[in-house]
Write an enzyme that holds these catalytic residues in place. Structure first.
Site, mmCIF file in Angstrom:
data_model
loop_
_atom_site.group_PDB
_atom_site.id
_atom_site.type_symbol
_atom_site.label_atom_id
_atom_site.label_comp_id
_atom_site.label_asym_id
_atom_site.label_seq_id
_atom_site.Cartn_x
_atom_site.Cartn_y
_atom_site.Cartn_z
ATOM 1 N N ASN A 152 0.980 -1.444 0.443
ATOM 2 C CA ASN A 152 -0.295 -0.171 0.132
ATOM 3 C C ASN A 152 0.971 1.076 0.094
ATOM 4 O OD1 ASN A 152 0.506 -0.884 2.589
ATOM 5 N ND2 ASN A 152 -0.616 0.319 3.723
ATOM 6 N N GLN A 182 -4.622 -4.043 -2.531
ATOM 7 C CA GLN A 182 -4.630 -3.137 -3.246
ATOM 8 C C GLN A 182 -4.242 -2.988 -4.583
ATOM 9 O OE1 GLN A 182 -3.983 0.885 -2.360
ATOM 10 N NE2 GLN A 182 -4.224 0.072 -0.395
ATOM 11 N N SER A 204 -10.985 -4.937 -0.208
ATOM 12 C CA SER A 204 -11.522 -4.005 0.663
ATOM 13 C C SER A 204 -11.682 -3.411 -0.965
ATOM 14 C CB SER A 204 -11.285 -3.388 1.266
ATOM 15 O OG SER A 204 -10.835 -3.433 2.699
ATOM 16 N N ALA A 205 -13.331 -2.609 -0.834
ATOM 17 C CA ALA A 205 -14.567 -2.746 -2.115
ATOM 18 C C ALA A 205 -14.347 -0.745 -2.148
ATOM 19 C CB ALA A 205 -15.703 -2.417 -1.881
ATOM 20 N N HIS A 206 -13.740 0.118 -0.638
ATOM 21 C CA HIS A 206 -13.446 1.313 -0.695
ATOM 22 C C HIS A 206 -12.296 1.641 -1.546
ATOM 23 C CE1 HIS A 206 -10.502 2.227 2.710
ATOM 24 N NE2 HIS A 206 -10.987 0.713 2.291
ATOM 25 N N THR A 241 -26.198 -9.358 10.439
ATOM 26 C CA THR A 241 -27.361 -9.229 8.955
ATOM 27 C C THR A 241 -26.738 -8.247 8.065
ATOM 28 O OG1 THR A 241 -29.603 -8.760 10.779
ATOM 29 C CG2 THR A 241 -30.040 -7.641 8.244
ATOM 30 N N CYS A 328 -3.070 4.219 7.759
ATOM 31 C CA CYS A 328 -3.963 3.419 8.214
ATOM 32 C C CYS A 328 -2.812 3.580 9.704
ATOM 33 C CB CYS A 328 -3.752 1.898 7.753
ATOM 34 S SG CYS A 328 -4.647 1.622 6.805
#
Length: 381
Positions: A152, A182, A204-206, A241, A328
Site C-alpha cells: 500500500n 491494493q 476491500s471495496a473502498h 444481518t 492506516c
C-alpha cells in the site's frame, strides 16, 4: 473545504456514482432484512449473490463466486484468514512479510502473545520480498504464510505465485494468504494465474470505488472456513444481518474495476511523468521501489530534509490530498514500518511522501501537487 487535488487513492477512493446508484434502492425501498422470508421473496438478498458473482468475474473465474465470503473489509478478512489457520490449535509457526497491513501484523502480535512462533520477513531495499527469504524460514509446523500482492505504501508487487510454490513444497499443510486489497482494479487478477497458489485472499471495496465497510475473503475449495462471527448467514461462516446496500455497491464497483483495467495504462503514464518532473525539479529526491515491478498508480518518494507529516497537513489545508507513509497508521510519530523494513534510514523515512492515483485522476491535479511539493522542497531552511 474543497478538494482541489485528490491523490490518496491507496487510502480510499471516491465512491463511483454507479455504485451509489446501485446501493440506493436497498437504502430506501428494499430495506428489508435479506435473511427474512419477505426479504428473500422481494429480492432484498439479490445483491449478496451479485457481489460474489462480480468478484468471481473480476478474479477470472465466475464459477468461484461461492468461495467469496462478504466481510466488512480487508481488515476483518485478514483476521479471519489467520483464524482459519490457527483454529483448534494451541501453537505452531506463522510467517509473514514485514510489510503487511497493520491489521494482519496486529493479529500476528496477538497470536505471538498466546505462544505462537511468528517470523517476519523483511523485503530487500527495492521493497520486494524475495521468495528464497520466505523459503528459508518454512518449517514442518508452519501453519500460515502471508504475503500481500502489492504494498500500500510503495506499490511494489510481490512474487506471490513463486512464493506459493515454495510454500507448497516445504510446508504443504500451511495456508497461503494473499492480501490483494491494493491490487484490485489496478492490475489483472486471476485465480488460475498470479493467485493460483493462494488459499485465502482478502480485499476491500473502498479501494476500487466501492463503499466503505464492504469487502470479502476468498477461500479456495479445499478450505473449510471456521466462523469468526457466528450465525446462520453465509452458510454459517459469517453471522449477522447482511448489508445489502454495501453488497450492491461492491458488485457494481467490481464490475467497473474489471471494465476500467485498460485505463491503467493512462494512469501509469501520468504517474511516470509526475516522477520524471519531480526528480528533474528536485534533484535530491528519489523514488522508493523504482527498480521493482510496481502498481501503475503508486509513487512513494523521499524529499530529504522535509517533514512529510507537516507537508501533508499544509497541503491538505490547501485542498491537496497526498499521504506520508500509510494512512492506516496516521497519528503515530514513528516512521513507516514498511520503509524501515526496506532499510530506509529514520530521517528519510520521515521525509517520505506518497501520491496514489485512480482512473479519475487528472494531469491538472498532479500538476497542482507537484508545484506545491517542489515549492516546499526548495524553500530556504
Amino acid at each position: 473545504m474543497r478538494i482541489r487535488a485528490y491523490l490518496d487513492n491507496n487510502a480510499t477512493t471516491r465512491l463511483a456514482p454507479e455504485a451509489l446508484a446501485a446501493m440506493m434502492p436497498y437504502l430506501t425501498d428494499l430495506y428489508l432484512n435479506a435473511s427474512s422470508s419477505a426479504g428473500e421473496l422481494m429480492g432484498a438478498a439479490r445483491p449478496l449473490s451479485q457481489a460474489k458473482r462480480a468478484l468471481g468475474q473480476l478474479f477470472g473465474d465466475e464459477t468461484a463466486a461461492g468461495r467469496f465470503f462478504l466481510t466488512s473489509g480487508a481488515s476483518e478478512a485478514n483476521s479471519w484468514a489467520l483464524h482459519a489457520a490457527t483454529f483448534g490449535r494451541s501453537a505452531g509457526h506463522l510467517v509473514a512479510s514485514a510489510i503487511e497491513h497493520p491489521s494482519l501484523l496486529s493479529a500476528l502480535d496477538a497470536l505471538a502473545a498466546l505462544g505462537w512462533d511468528v517470523d517476519l520477513v523483511r523485503p530487500r531495499s527495492s521493497g520486494r520480498v524475495e521468495p528464497a527469504d520466505i523459503a528459508a524460514l518454512l518449517r514442518e509446523d508452519t501453519a500460515f504464510v502471508a504475503v500481500m500482492l502489492a504494498n500500500n505504501e510503495t506499490g511494489v508487487i510481490q512474487p506471490v505465485a513463486e512464493i506459493g510454490a515454495l510454500v507448497r513444497d516445504a510446508s504443504p499443510a500451511a495456508l497461503l494468504h494473499i492480501d490483494a486489497t491494493q491490487a484490485v482494479g489496478r492490475i489483472p487478477l486471476s485465480l488460475d494465474g498470479n493467485l493460483v497458489q493462494a488459499d485465502l485472499v482478502s480485499l476491500s471495496a473502498h479501494k476500487f470505488h466501492g463503499p466503505n465497510g464492504a469487502g470479502a475473503l476468498f477461500a479456495s475449495g479445499d478450505i473449510r472456513l471456521p466462523a469468526l462471527v457466528h450465525g446462520s448467514q453465509q452458510d454459517g461462516r459469517r453471522g449477522g444481518t447482511p448489508d445489502t446496500a454495501a453488497a450492491a455497491g461492491l458488485a457494481e464497483s467490481a464490475r467497473l474495476a474489471q471494465a476500467r483495467l485498460p485505463l491503467m495504462d493512462r494512469v501509469q503514464a501520468l504517474r511516470d511523468e509526475f516522477e520524471r518532473a519531480l526528480l528533474e525539479r528536485v534533484p535530491h529526491a528519489y523514488v522508493l521501489g523504482s527498480g521493482a515491478h510496481r502498481l501503475p498508480n503508486t509513487s512513494s518518494f523521499v524529499v530529504p530534509g522535509i517533514s512529510a507529516d507537516q507537508l501533508v497537513e499544509t497541503l491538505a489545508l490547501e485542498g491537496i490530498v497526498i499521504a506520508s507513509g500509510s494512512a492506516c497508521s496516521s497519528g503515530t510519530t514513528a516512521p513507516s514500518h514498511v520503509l524501515t523494513a526496506m532499510g530506509v534510514d529514520y530521517e528519510d523515512a520521515k521525509a517520505a511522501l506518497r501520491v496514489s492515483l485512480s482512473v479519475e485522476t487528472s494531469a491538472e491535479e498532479l500538476g497542482l501537487a507537484l508545484d506545491a511539493i517542489v515549492e516546499r522542497a526548495l524553500a530556504p531552511a
